[in-house]
Design an enzyme around this catalytic site. Structure first.
Site, PDB file in Angstrom:
ATOM      1  N   GLU A 143       0.823  -1.206   0.000  1.00  0.00           N
ATOM      2  CA  GLU A 143       0.000   0.000   0.000  1.00  0.00           C
ATOM      3  C   GLU A 143       0.859   1.259   0.000  1.00  0.00           C
ATOM      4  OE1 GLU A 143      -3.100  -0.114  -0.552  1.00  0.00           O
ATOM      5  OE2 GLU A 143      -3.382  -2.257  -0.289  1.00  0.00           O
TER       6      GLU A 143
ATOM      7  N   GLU B 290       0.017  -2.556 -10.044  1.00  0.00           N
ATOM      8  CA  GLU B 290      -0.003  -3.592  -9.011  1.00  0.00           C
ATOM      9  C   GLU B 290       1.347  -4.297  -8.924  1.00  0.00           C
ATOM     10  OE1 GLU B 290      -2.069  -3.840  -6.852  1.00  0.00           O
ATOM     11  OE2 GLU B 290      -4.135  -3.661  -7.517  1.00  0.00           O
TER      12      GLU B 290
END
Length: 270
Positions: free
Chosen positions: A141, A199
């Site tokens: 994150e 990602e």
């Protein structure tokens, strides 16, 4: 607390569920307004400072509308706050970022990081992860924040909100937009959609984050493996799963990719 294991991705771990507990406000923005936002993108200037301010306001709203675990709590919520502090406290100023963190006591399996540096971890995610696995997720994150993915996504959310509020008129401040659509903007933080390349970049950032801090990157593999098992158990509709995976590589493949990277790097260091 009754825990419900939900189908999840990893950039924003929660897909969707009628059983979700997290409060995110009204998110009804029509397709036409989203298209209008794209047209407004060239007409509205939003600075990095304004994005950070708006994101901070959204996180503040989330904090005020969801149960936050505190070290001063007298019940079992205290344990969650203490555990996250132990895991994450050393990294509050990692890689030039000024990070803050809290735990939401909710049944959703999720975690997110905001462009302003706010990291929020959900208690049900903590229930299924080891300390190192949780740190691996947080590292991922943080990667989205450091690499600018979160800022880019949130800026688009502000543009969408501007289109919804002004319907083509570019008058008004970012503060006006935030005040008028705080629930939808908060939802953007918990359900951000990133590209496969973003990602993968965040996965690699987490890998380096773990290694540079003396942690075993295998924790990233085992975290992904747990997600893969959850996905199988949830029995997601194939059509929906295909649609979701068009922008998110599946957890099993990501676990394999990181495992291969560990093996490759291990050979280099021999």
């Amino acid at each position: 607390m009754n825990k419900i294991i939900l189908t999840l991705s990893f950039a924003c771990l929660l897909y969707t569920s009628i059983n979700s507990q997290i409060k995110i406000g009204n998110t009804n923005i029509g397709k036409g307004k989203i298209e209008a936002a794209k047209n407004l993108a060239t007409a509205i200037t939003i600075s990095d400072e304004e994005i950070a301010m708006a994101a901070a306001e959204s996180v503040k709203w989330m904090d005020e509308n969801n149960p936050v675990c505190k070290i001063t709590d007298k019940d079992n919520k205290k344990a969650y706050a203490e555990r996250l502090a132990k895991i994450f406290e050393p990294y509050k100023n990692y890689d030039g970022l000024n990070l803050n963190y809290k735990v939401y006591y909710v049944i959703d399996v999720n975690a997110f990081a905001s462009p302003d540096g706010s990291v929020r971890v959900f208690s049900s995610l903590m229930d299924i992860m080891t300390d190192d696995e949780l740190l691996a997720i947080i590292g991922h994150e943080i990667g989205h924040v450091k690499l600018g993915h979160s800022k880019k996504g949130y800026k688009q959310a502000l543009l969408t909100a501007a289109a919804a509020k002004y319907a083509g008129d570019t008058q008004g401040s970012v503060a006006d937009i935030v005040n008028s659509d705080i629930g939808s903007l908060a939802q953007t933080l918990t359900s951000a959609q990133f590209s496969q390349s973003q990602e993968s970049d965040a996965d690699n950032y987490s890998y380096k984050f773990l290694v540079s801090n003396g942690k075993d990157p295998q924790a990233l593999v085992t975290a992904f493996t747990k997600f893969a098992e959850m996905e199988k158990q949830a029995g997601v509709d194939k059509g929906l799963k295909s649609k979701m995976l068009s922008s998110h590589p599946d957890s099993e493949k990501r676990a394999k990719k990181i495992a291969e990277k560990i093996k490759k790097d291990s050979k280099k260091n021999k």
